[in-house]
Design a protein around this motif. Structure first.
Motif, short mmCIF file in Angstrom:
data_model
loop_
_atom_site.label_atom_id
_atom_site.label_comp_id
_atom_site.label_asym_id
_atom_site.label_seq_id
_atom_site.Cartn_x
_atom_site.Cartn_y
_atom_site.Cartn_z
N LEU A 235 0.82 -1.21 0.00
CA LEU A 235 0.00 0.00 0.00
C LEU A 235 0.85 1.26 0.00
CD1 LEU A 235 -3.08 0.62 0.12
CD2 LEU A 235 -2.77 1.06 2.55
N GLU A 236 2.04 1.20 0.63
CA GLU A 236 2.88 2.38 0.72
C GLU A 236 3.41 2.84 -0.63
OE1 GLU A 236 5.58 -1.03 0.64
OE2 GLU A 236 3.76 -0.59 1.77
N GLN A 237 3.29 1.98 -1.65
CA GLN A 237 3.76 2.32 -2.99
C GLN A 237 2.68 2.95 -3.86
OE1 GLN A 237 7.37 1.07 -4.12
NE2 GLN A 237 6.66 -1.00 -4.43
N ILE A 238 1.44 2.83 -3.43
CA ILE A 238 0.33 3.30 -4.24
C ILE A 238 0.32 4.83 -4.31
CG2 ILE A 238 -2.19 3.35 -4.46
CD1 ILE A 238 -0.88 0.65 -5.05
N ILE A 239 0.03 5.35 -5.50
CA ILE A 239 -0.04 6.80 -5.70
C ILE A 239 -1.43 7.16 -6.25
CG2 ILE A 239 2.43 7.03 -6.09
CD1 ILE A 239 1.87 7.17 -9.08
N ASP A 240 -1.76 8.43 -6.19
CA ASP A 240 -3.03 8.89 -6.75
C ASP A 240 -3.15 8.46 -8.21
OD1 ASP A 240 -3.52 10.03 -4.35
OD2 ASP A 240 -3.57 12.11 -5.04
N GLY A 241 -4.31 7.89 -8.57
CA GLY A 241 -4.52 7.48 -9.95
C GLY A 241 -4.37 6.00 -10.19
N CYS A 242 -3.86 5.25 -9.18
CA CYS A 242 -3.80 3.80 -9.31
C CYS A 242 -5.22 3.24 -9.36
CB CYS A 242 -3.05 3.18 -8.13
SG CYS A 242 -1.25 3.35 -8.24
N VAL A 243 -5.41 2.16 -10.10
CA VAL A 243 -6.74 1.58 -10.29
C VAL A 243 -6.74 0.14 -9.77
CG1 VAL A 243 -8.55 1.02 -11.96
CG2 VAL A 243 -7.06 2.99 -12.36
N LEU A 244 -7.68 -0.17 -8.88
CA LEU A 244 -7.78 -1.53 -8.35
C LEU A 244 -8.15 -2.51 -9.45
CD1 LEU A 244 -9.70 -1.05 -4.96
CD2 LEU A 244 -7.25 -1.43 -5.29
N SER A 245 -7.45 -3.64 -9.49
CA SER A 245 -7.76 -4.68 -10.47
C SER A 245 -8.53 -5.84 -9.84
CB SER A 245 -6.48 -5.20 -11.13
OG SER A 245 -5.59 -5.72 -10.16
N GLU A 246 -8.70 -5.80 -8.50
CA GLU A 246 -9.48 -6.80 -7.79
C GLU A 246 -10.23 -6.13 -6.65
OE1 GLU A 246 -7.26 -10.05 -6.26
OE2 GLU A 246 -6.71 -10.86 -8.24
N ASP A 247 -11.38 -6.71 -6.25
CA ASP A 247 -12.08 -6.23 -5.07
C ASP A 247 -11.20 -6.38 -3.84
OD1 ASP A 247 -14.27 -5.78 -6.64
OD2 ASP A 247 -15.44 -7.49 -5.91
#
Length: 361
Positions: free
Chosen positions: A5-17
């Protein structure tokens, strides 16, 4: 791809629920993540997510690592790196947040330390060139966190080369990572000072080994060697170290390894008040100027590591000239024979006015 989670930035899109405890998912596939949604995930203790390889803007998303699997034997996360420097910086940011919590009085969470440190150990394992490249990963801030990880990585490399069992290598890596945990008890005005310390301030700094030992002495899930290693990482073989002035056989093997790793990485990595020094020059200082202060078997690991790196490499010398290493001496690995681009041959053993600054690609 799956990543922390610490790598996620604004604009990332979930590919799974992302499933929670209720029947409905906490967040659904195709949700576009932003800081507000990340706060929700943190609140629900979500640590890793599956995301698309592209941001909502269409730009490629390149995290520092992707999670491949979780080792069922010890619960350790294994990572697939896309950029080793990015991963080091990301893990250092996590370590810095943890260090800040220690400053606020929060107890040390060993599983969290392991989660930060052990993936890096796997990544840097048997990669001596990357170890010497760590100074280039420093960001100019979060020095203590970066130094702790650098010491951890070098300690684990030395332990591995000395054929310690894998479990002990991990413990020695933890000793390196926690070696400066006691710095969290030093006054920030002293800790962050960029000018020379007064005698009183230096005396306070010298207490960090004892403070660190007190912070971890009652933690059951780490070996006694880790605790002693933290206490002894500024002790020296000849008794000239601190805080207790113990020497020789009084020093624990973990402490001997971390002591050398701490000194070497502190000298080659940049500090707030100076640039990093040449690792080849630093090794000479350790071997000659500090003879008798460090464990010889550990020093020999550094010697072999540098010889391995230099063998057949192109190098830059302190006068700016560039050449190829054509022969290394086992007794003086950082004083090889070099053929310059001009075809001139230089025996560094006879040219003490010169030294190797760096290896070149």
């Amino acid at each position: 791809m799956r990543t922390g989670l610490e790598q996620i930035i604004d604009g990332c899109v979930l590919s799974e629920d992302i499933n929670g405890k209720s029947k409905e998912p906490l967040m659904k596939k195709e949700t576009v993540l932003d800081e507000e949604k990340l706060e929700v995930l943190r609140a629900f203790m979500v640590k890793e997510v599956e995301v698309e390889p592209y941001l909502i803007s269409g730009e490629l998303f390149k995290p520092g690592y992707k999670i491949k699997k979780k080792n069922e034997a010890d619960g350790r996360i294994e990572m697939e790196t896309t950029d080793i420097s990015i991963q080091f910086k990301k893990q250092a940011e996590q370590f810095e947040r943890m260090f800040n919590s220690w400053q606020s009085g929060v107890s040390i969470d060993i599983p969290k330390v392991r989660e930060i440190v052990l993936p890096l150990i796997d990544l840097f394992k048997d990669q001596p060139k990357e170890l010497l490249n760590i100074p280039n990963f420093y960001t100019g801030k979060d020095y203590i966190a970066q130094h702790c990880l650098a010491v951890s990585l070098m300690s684990s490399y030395i332990a591995n080369q000395l054929n310690f069992p894998s479990g002990e290598i991990n413990q020695i890596a933890l000793a390196g990572a926690l070696s400066d945990c006691g710095m969290s008890k030093i006054q920030p005005s002293v800790l962050l000072k960029s000018l020379a310390l007064t005698d009183k301030e230096f005396a306070e700094i010298k207490q960090h080994s004892i403070s660190g030992y007190k912070m971890i002495k009652d933690i059951a899930m780490i070996k006694e060697g880790v605790k002693v290693g933290v206490l002894q990482h500024h002790e020296r073989m000849d008794g000239s170290g601190y805080p207790l002035g113990v020497k020789g056989d009084q020093l624990h093997p973990y402490g001997k390894i971390v002591a050398l790793a701490d000194t070497f990485m502190a000298m080659i990595c940049p500090r707030p008040y100076r640039s990093g020094l040449s690792p080849f020059k630093v090794f000479e200082e350790i071997k000659h100027d500090s003879f008798g202060k460090f464990d010889l078997t550990a020093v020999n690991v550094l010697s072999k590591m540098l010889a391995r790196i230099l063998h057949g490499s192109h190098v830059k010398l302190s006068d700016g000239t560039i050449g190829e290493v054509i022969f290394t001496y086992s007794e003086k690995p950082v004083r090889p024979i070099i053929r310059l681009d001009s075809n001139q041959i230089i025996q560094l053993e006879k040219r003490m006015d010169l030294y190797i600054v760096e290896t070149l690609l």
